[in-house]
Enzyme design. Structure first.
Site, PDB file in Angstrom:
ATOM      1  N   ASP A   1       0.805  -1.223   0.000  1.00 55.57           N
ATOM      2  CA  ASP A   1       0.000   0.000   0.000  1.00 55.57           C
ATOM      3  C   ASP A   1       0.834   1.267   0.000  1.00 55.57           C
ATOM      4  O   ASP A   1       2.010   1.242   0.264  1.00 55.57           O
ATOM      5  CB  ASP A   1      -0.786   0.037   1.320  1.00 55.57           C
ATOM      6  CG  ASP A   1      -2.190  -0.443   1.121  1.00 55.57           C
ATOM      7  OD1 ASP A   1      -2.485  -0.945   0.046  1.00 55.57           O
ATOM      8  OD2 ASP A   1      -2.978  -0.302   2.072  1.00 55.57           O
TER       9      ASP A   1
ATOM     10  N   LYS B   1      -3.157   3.278  -2.018  1.00 58.84           N
ATOM     11  CA  LYS B   1      -4.298   4.172  -1.944  1.00 58.84           C
ATOM     12  C   LYS B   1      -3.802   5.451  -1.327  1.00 58.84           C
ATOM     13  O   LYS B   1      -2.974   5.450  -0.453  1.00 58.84           O
ATOM     14  CB  LYS B   1      -5.374   3.626  -1.012  1.00 58.84           C
ATOM     15  CG  LYS B   1      -5.760   2.214  -1.262  1.00 58.84           C
ATOM     16  CD  LYS B   1      -6.687   1.800  -0.154  1.00 58.84           C
ATOM     17  CE  LYS B   1      -6.788   0.298  -0.046  1.00 58.84           C
ATOM     18  NZ  LYS B   1      -7.524  -0.099   1.144  1.00 58.84           N
TER      19      LYS B   1
ATOM     20  N   MET C   1      -7.895   9.427   9.204  1.00 59.43           N
ATOM     21  CA  MET C   1      -8.407   9.963   7.933  1.00 59.43           C
ATOM     22  C   MET C   1      -9.366  11.131   8.152  1.00 59.43           C
ATOM     23  O   MET C   1     -10.375  11.260   7.464  1.00 59.43           O
ATOM     24  CB  MET C   1      -9.152   8.866   7.145  1.00 59.43           C
ATOM     25  CG  MET C   1      -8.302   7.644   6.859  1.00 59.43           C
ATOM     26  SD  MET C   1      -9.273   6.263   6.214  1.00 59.43           S
ATOM     27  CE  MET C   1     -10.047   5.607   7.690  1.00 59.43           C
TER      28      MET C   1
HETATM   29  N1  SAH Z   1      -4.176   0.553   9.093  1.00 60.08           N
HETATM   30  C1  SAH Z   1      -3.633   1.846   9.414  1.00 60.08           C
HETATM   31  C2  SAH Z   1      -4.624   2.962   9.146  1.00 60.08           C
HETATM   32  C3  SAH Z   1      -5.000   3.123   7.713  1.00 60.08           C
HETATM   33  S1  SAH Z   1      -6.120   4.427   7.448  1.00 60.08           S
HETATM   34  C4  SAH Z   1      -3.164   1.843  10.863  1.00 60.08           C
HETATM   35  O1  SAH Z   1      -3.457   0.918  11.595  1.00 60.08           O
HETATM   36  O2  SAH Z   1      -2.459   2.765  11.244  1.00 60.08           O
HETATM   37  C5  SAH Z   1      -5.030   5.737   6.972  1.00 60.08           C
HETATM   38  C6  SAH Z   1      -4.991   6.786   8.041  1.00 60.08           C
HETATM   39  O3  SAH Z   1      -4.141   6.360   9.086  1.00 60.08           O
HETATM   40  C7  SAH Z   1      -4.424   8.114   7.617  1.00 60.08           C
HETATM   41  O4  SAH Z   1      -5.380   8.904   6.987  1.00 60.08           O
HETATM   42  C8  SAH Z   1      -4.002   8.693   8.947  1.00 60.08           C
HETATM   43  O5  SAH Z   1      -5.116   9.204   9.648  1.00 60.08           O
HETATM   44  C9  SAH Z   1      -3.536   7.483   9.675  1.00 60.08           C
HETATM   45  N2  SAH Z   1      -2.087   7.294   9.605  1.00 60.08           N
HETATM   46  C10 SAH Z   1      -1.416   6.253   9.091  1.00 60.08           C
HETATM   47  N3  SAH Z   1      -0.093   6.409   9.264  1.00 60.08           N
HETATM   48  C11 SAH Z   1       0.077   7.578   9.917  1.00 60.08           C
HETATM   49  C12 SAH Z   1       1.209   8.283  10.412  1.00 60.08           C
HETATM   50  N4  SAH Z   1       2.440   7.824  10.272  1.00 60.08           N
HETATM   51  N5  SAH Z   1       1.004   9.449  11.062  1.00 60.08           N
HETATM   52  C13 SAH Z   1      -0.248   9.940  11.233  1.00 60.08           C
HETATM   53  N6  SAH Z   1      -1.335   9.312  10.777  1.00 60.08           N
HETATM   54  C14 SAH Z   1      -1.190   8.148  10.135  1.00 60.08           C
END
Ligand code: SAH
Length: 502
Positions: free
Chosen positions: A34, A56, A171
């Site tokens: 991803d 995505k 998000m």
């Molecule tokens: N599966 C992932 C989340 C995916 S949804 C998890 O468990 O972290 C994608 C969202 O995750 C982004 O829009 C943001 O809100 C958050 N996100 C993912 N990585 C991030 C990071 N390093 N710092 C801040 N937000 C993050």
């Protein structure tokens, strides 16, 4: 055993990947990854691994989810090991659940490797514990990516509004005004602290703390962007007290490391430890010789020499490899005198049971010669195992001092087949503040790949040179290093970089 794995890659900091995830990345035949998963991890894939990007970004999918599902199922049927790598945890807003269901329906066994989710890691790196006895007894993970035109929200705002739970939104940047308003409309105090953490755990992490009533305006003023985690609740007030990551002296500073990859890990790790964004740009590669006949002969005649001088960790490494190859070990050195040109080389010897007789105070050839002469090396038979092409100062000066010198190549360095395009693009973006050189050959090779006239266009980028010899080479290209440590070692170089950045 299952051949398909839904794997969490963690929030971005490479250290936040689990051991199990690394194991699967290293063994998989097919990698489907991803956008958010740190792409650095792909370097662990086998060379023959098929790597597929289905990323995505926000709402715009490179491949729609149903096509991703089909792809996973199709690839899994091959019986090959498939790694489906996702940012954070695969089952936290990662649609991993849907992919799992598809696999079950297709009759394919799979395993899940949980990852550290951004909703816990980003707050932790911003000094925000998501639970704390003084503030809250619970935490909610909530999607902020609801279609605002939807009539019925899936989010129960009246419950979130009334509870004292820490709320963690994923998000949510685009919907921040709606989120803040809904919470206040449903009873959360307007002065409730809110934190935004962007690119949490990565070297480019940034964050700020505001309140429910001001956060939307402040995010707009800062032109705040995804990916960010939004945290709502009293725990955000601990950000100033417990924040640690953003206090790192080199946080966000882009540093180019030109050392051979085989040697760079020490430098890269310490720089990352200080928060720097490291751009690995190895210009040379360390390689074994095509044949070791001469080395073998020298080893078998080792008793002829009174001194052996090691000039690099690689010299030690390749010499011992050959020693082992012919069934010998460190005992072959017996009563011989051994010198190491610097502390890392000395440590490499110690690891092999040898305490060097001499390590100079300054780590350049000229000082080694002086120190060796003080130890009565005049007239001795001296062996110098080293790279095929290297500076001639040490052998020449020892010869002038009446030694009988044998230079023994035990490995060679080759120019990496690369282009400077990526580095030039990063320079253009303003992503690079420092370029480090740890030997003359790294300077020469760097300017072979990056035109000095192009580099001249970025006068704010500072050059850091490990010592005077390397500095001379930098000057030959018309540049003056801004940084040169008093101690010509990697730790010395890093200490100066930290001082300069701080
Ligand atoms: N599966 C992932 C989340 C995916 S949804 C998890 O468990 O972290 C994608 C969202 O995750 C982004 O829009 C943001 O809100 C958050 N996100 C993912 N990585 C991030 C990071 N390093 N710092 C801040 N937000 C993050």
């Amino acid at each position: 055993m299952a051949n398909v794995f839904l794997v969490g890659a963690g929030p971005g900091d490479p250290g936040m990947l689990t051991l199990r995830a690394k194991e699967i990345i290293e063994t998989c035949d097919i990698m489907i990854y991803d956008y958010l998963a740190n792409a650095d991890f792909l370097k662990w894939c086998k060379p023959e691994c098929e790597i597929l990007y289905v990323g995505k970004k926000g709402g715009d999918h490179t491949l729609p989810q149903d096509k991703i599902n089909d792809l996973i199922v199709e690839k899994s049927r091959s019986g090959k090991i498939v790694c489906r790598l996702k940012g954070g945890d695969p089952y936290v807003f990662g649609r991993g659940g849907e992919e799992g269901e598809e696999l079950v329906e297709a009759g394919i066994d799979f395993e899940v490797v949980p990852g550290i989710t951004a909703g816990v890691a980003a707050p932790a790196y911003a000094g925000i514990p998501v639970t704390h006895r003084d503030h809250t007894t619970s935490v909610c993970f909530i999607t902020g990516h609801e279609d605002p035109t939807k009539e019925e929200s899936g989010n129960n705002w009246s419950v979130y509004g009334r509870s004292n739970s820490t709320l963690v939104f994923y998000m949510g940047v685009g919907n921040l005004p709606m989120i803040a308003k809904n919470l206040m409309d449903n009873g959360r105090a307007p002065d409730t602290p809110v934190a935004l953490v962007r690119w949490g755990t990565r070297c480019n992490q940034t964050s700020f703390v505001s309140t429910l009533e001001n956060v939307a305006e402040e995010a707009r003023a800062r032109d705040w962007k995804a990916p960010s985690i939004i945290i709502v609740g009293g725990v955000c007030g601990l950000h100033d007290k417990l924040g640690w990551f953003e206090k790192k002296p080199m946080l966000g500073q882009g540093v180019v490391v030109t050392r051979a990859r085989e040697q760079a890990s020490g430098l890269v790790d310490i720089l990352r430890g200080h928060g720097a964004c490291v751009h690995e740009f190895p210009t040379i590669r360390v390689e074994p010789l095509s044949d070791y006949v001469d080395v073998e002969t020298a080893i078998l005649q080792l008793a002829r020499y009174q001194w052996t001088v090691f000039t690099s960790v690689n010299g030690v490494k390749f010499f011992w490899q050959q020693l082992k190859e012919i069934g010998l070990d460190s005992r072959i050195f017996g009563g011989m005198q051994i010198a190491a040109i610097g502390p890392a080389t000395a440590d490499a010897l110690r690891e092999r049971g040898i305490e060097p007789d001499f390590v100079p105070e300054k780590y350049v050839a000229e000082h080694v010669v002086k120190g060796l002469l003080e130890r009565g090396i005049q007239g001795a038979d001296v062996l110098i195992p080293r790279a095929k092409v290297a500076r001639e100062v040490l052998p020449r000066e020892l010869k002038e001092a009446g030694c009988n010198v044998t230079v023994l190549p035990v490995y060679e360095t080759k120019l990496v087949q690369a282009t400077g395009d990526e580095i030039v693009a990063a320079l253009d973006n303003g992503d690079i503040q420092y370029v480090t050189f740890t030997s003359s050959s790294t300077v020469e090779n760097f300017f072979d790949l990056v035109d000095p006239d192009v580099f001249r266009k970025y006068p704010d980028v500072k050059i850091a040179s490990i010592g005077p010899v390397t500095t001379e080479t930098v000057k030959r290209f018309g540049f003056t290093p801004a940084i040169e440590p008093d101690e010509y070692t990697i730790p010395g170089l890093v200490a100066e970089l930290v001082r300069d950045a701080g």
